[in-house]
Scaffold this motif. Structure first.
Motif, PDB file in Angstrom:
ATOM      1  N   ALA A  14       0.837  -1.208   0.000  1.00 55.78           N
ATOM      2  CA  ALA A  14       0.000   0.000   0.000  1.00 55.78           C
ATOM      3  C   ALA A  14       0.868   1.253   0.000  1.00 55.78           C
ATOM      4  O   ALA A  14       0.567   2.225  -0.709  1.00 55.78           O
ATOM      5  N   PHE A  15       1.951   1.257   0.783  1.00 53.34           N
ATOM      6  CA  PHE A  15       2.874   2.391   0.777  1.00 53.34           C
ATOM      7  C   PHE A  15       3.475   2.562  -0.612  1.00 53.34           C
ATOM      8  O   PHE A  15       3.543   3.663  -1.147  1.00 53.34           O
ATOM      9  N   MET A  16       3.917   1.450  -1.212  1.00 57.61           N
ATOM     10  CA  MET A  16       4.545   1.497  -2.531  1.00 57.61           C
ATOM     11  C   MET A  16       3.591   2.080  -3.576  1.00 57.61           C
ATOM     12  O   MET A  16       3.998   2.871  -4.424  1.00 57.61           O
ATOM     13  N   LEU A  17       2.330   1.710  -3.496  1.00 56.69           N
ATOM     14  CA  LEU A  17       1.354   2.159  -4.491  1.00 56.69           C
ATOM     15  C   LEU A  17       0.796   3.553  -4.212  1.00 56.69           C
ATOM     16  O   LEU A  17       0.073   4.102  -5.040  1.00 56.69           O
ATOM     17  N   ALA A  18       1.138   4.138  -3.069  1.00 54.92           N
ATOM     18  CA  ALA A  18       0.599   5.442  -2.683  1.00 54.92           C
ATOM     19  C   ALA A  18       1.210   6.603  -3.462  1.00 54.92           C
ATOM     20  O   ALA A  18       0.649   7.699  -3.483  1.00 54.92           O
ATOM     21  N   PRO A  20       3.861   7.490  -7.140  1.00 55.64           N
ATOM     22  CA  PRO A  20       4.664   6.950  -8.245  1.00 55.64           C
ATOM     23  C   PRO A  20       6.154   6.847  -7.896  1.00 55.64           C
ATOM     24  O   PRO A  20       6.831   5.932  -8.362  1.00 55.64           O
ATOM     25  N   ALA A  21       6.660   7.757  -7.076  1.00 55.95           N
ATOM     26  CA  ALA A  21       8.070   7.696  -6.671  1.00 55.95           C
ATOM     27  C   ALA A  21       8.350   6.434  -5.865  1.00 55.95           C
ATOM     28  O   ALA A  21       9.404   5.812  -6.007  1.00 55.95           O
ATOM     29  N   HIS A  22       7.407   6.045  -5.024  1.00 57.20           N
ATOM     30  CA  HIS A  22       7.580   4.828  -4.228  1.00 57.20           C
ATOM     31  C   HIS A  22       7.595   3.604  -5.140  1.00 57.20           C
ATOM     32  O   HIS A  22       8.430   2.701  -4.971  1.00 57.20           O
ATOM     33  N   LEU A  23       6.663   3.554  -6.078  1.00 56.62           N
ATOM     34  CA  LEU A  23       6.569   2.419  -6.996  1.00 56.62           C
ATOM     35  C   LEU A  23       7.874   2.241  -7.768  1.00 56.62           C
ATOM     36  O   LEU A  23       8.396   1.130  -7.885  1.00 56.62           O
ATOM     37  N   LEU A  24       8.409   3.343  -8.263  1.00 57.06           N
ATOM     38  CA  LEU A  24       9.645   3.287  -9.034  1.00 57.06           C
ATOM     39  C   LEU A  24      10.831   2.944  -8.134  1.00 57.06           C
ATOM     40  O   LEU A  24      11.584   2.014  -8.424  1.00 57.06           O
ATOM     41  N   VAL A  77      16.904   9.685  -8.953  1.00 57.57           N
ATOM     42  CA  VAL A  77      17.354  10.614  -7.906  1.00 57.57           C
ATOM     43  C   VAL A  77      16.132  11.242  -7.236  1.00 57.57           C
ATOM     44  O   VAL A  77      16.032  11.281  -6.005  1.00 57.57           O
ATOM     45  N   TRP A  78      15.185  11.695  -8.039  1.00 60.75           N
ATOM     46  CA  TRP A  78      13.951  12.284  -7.503  1.00 60.75           C
ATOM     47  C   TRP A  78      13.146  11.243  -6.727  1.00 60.75           C
ATOM     48  O   TRP A  78      12.717  11.493  -5.595  1.00 60.75           O
ATOM     49  N   ALA A  79      12.928  10.070  -7.326  1.00 58.95           N
ATOM     50  CA  ALA A  79      12.088   9.049  -6.697  1.00 58.95           C
ATOM     51  C   ALA A  79      12.683   8.574  -5.367  1.00 58.95           C
ATOM     52  O   ALA A  79      11.954   8.400  -4.383  1.00 58.95           O
ATOM     53  N   CYS A  80      13.980   8.378  -5.333  1.00 58.36           N
ATOM     54  CA  CYS A  80      14.617   7.929  -4.087  1.00 58.36           C
ATOM     55  C   CYS A  80      14.620   9.031  -3.033  1.00 58.36           C
ATOM     56  O   CYS A  80      14.501   8.744  -1.833  1.00 58.36           O
TER      57      CYS A  80
END
Length: 170
Positions: A14-18, A20-24, A77-80
């Motif tokens: 659920a956190f990952m899907l919350a 797009p940065a988490h998913l990536l 870089v942004w997603a992390c």
């Protein structure tokens, strides 16, 4: 980087899907592996590189892979950065986009290569990424945030490629 004062020790789907940065950054779920998420992310990188290159060779050419890797690095870089902030840990173990981009780079530069060569590339990359010998460990400690997460894995990829360059010469 400001981080969440209440770190999330075990992120959920659920956190990952919350976001797009988490998913990536969590490698489309590969980073949620309960054991060795970095290795799981690298395996995902290997599988996705091979499958995409075989399934759509006209789209996933060497040039296009290079473009994907460069763009993927900067987006990573942004997603992390975002995911680290939301997790409350700047370089959380579940963030594996850095392994994915770095191993795609290794595969791009050694292919075409037989599966055994790809396997040894996987082993070399994982060694440098996990052990972090100098200067990789130095960069890991010096650079923080999304840039730091991504950069030390690129250096690990460079060292894995250096091993292959020496191997091919001998």
């Amino acid at each position: 980087m400001d981080v969440n004062p209440n770190p999330i020790l075990k992120p959920t789907p659920a956190f990952m899907l919350a976001h797009p940065a988490h998913l990536l950054s969590q490698g489309f779920g590969s980073g949620l592996s309960p054991i060795m998420p970095g290795t799981a992310g690298t395996l995902f990188a290997w599988l996705s590189f091979v499958v995409l290159s075989i399934r759509w060779p006209q789209l996933f050419t060497q040039l296009n892979w290079g473009i994907i890797i460069v763009i993927g690095y900067f987006v990573g870089v942004w997603a992390c950065e975002v995911t680290g902030k939301n997790l409350g840990v700047a370089d959380h173990g579940s963030m594996v986009w850095d392994e994915i981009i770095a191993f795609w780079l290794v595969l791009l530069l050694i292919t075409p290569a037989p599966i055994t060569t790809q396997f040894w590339a996987f082993i070399a990359f994982r060694f440098f990424d996990m052990v972090k010998p100098p200067p990789i460990g130095y960069f890991d400690r010096q650079f923080k945030g999304g840039f730091g997460v991504m950069f030390d894995d690129i250096v690990a990829a460079f060292f894995a490629l250096l091993v292959f360059a020496f191997w091919r010469v001998w």
